[in-house]
Design a protein around this motif. Structure first.
Motif: not given
Length: 126
Positions: A42-46
């Protein structure tokens, strides 16, 4: 597919016990690894959404998750199966914030509640 997507999750512990004779402690370790994987992906999403777009990245995640599930069912080496299982669960759950972002950006404010209600209704089944 979307309505039944959570059905298999309830049977993963049984799969690991039957296929790999996994102990309860091993199941607990898998259950600890899942949310950690979700947090990492999820931290890779942006960053990924910036490169390929939110919809494109969500589509990539939605295609990768079933492919990894196929790998979980076809492979027999436990460390690889466990890794694929955690990655599969992480990618299957990481698209949810992207989906919410797309809805927020594309749907007028007066209709967003309808989407939230449909999502809550769908999630209430599993």
């Amino acid at each position: 597919v979307i309505v039944g997507s959570g059905m298999t999750v309830k049977f993963f512990p049984l799969f690991f016990v039957r296929q790999f004779d996994l102990s309860p402690f091993g199941l607990c370790l898998l259950n600890v690894a899942e949310p950690l994987g979700v947090a990492i992906i999820t931290t890779l999403n942006p960053k990924m959404a910036e490169k390929v777009g939110s919809a494109g990245y969500a589509a990539i995640l939605m295609v990768l998750a079933p492919l990894m599930l196929l790998g979980v069912t076809c492979l027999s080496w436990f460390p690889l199966v466990a890794l694929l299982f955690v990655l599969r669960t992480s990618t299957a759950r990481a698209y949810i914030p992207l989906y919410q972002n797309i809805v927020f950006a594309c749907v007028p404010a007066e209709h967003r509640g309808k989407f939230a209600a449909m999502t809550a209704f769908r999630l209430s089944f599993f």
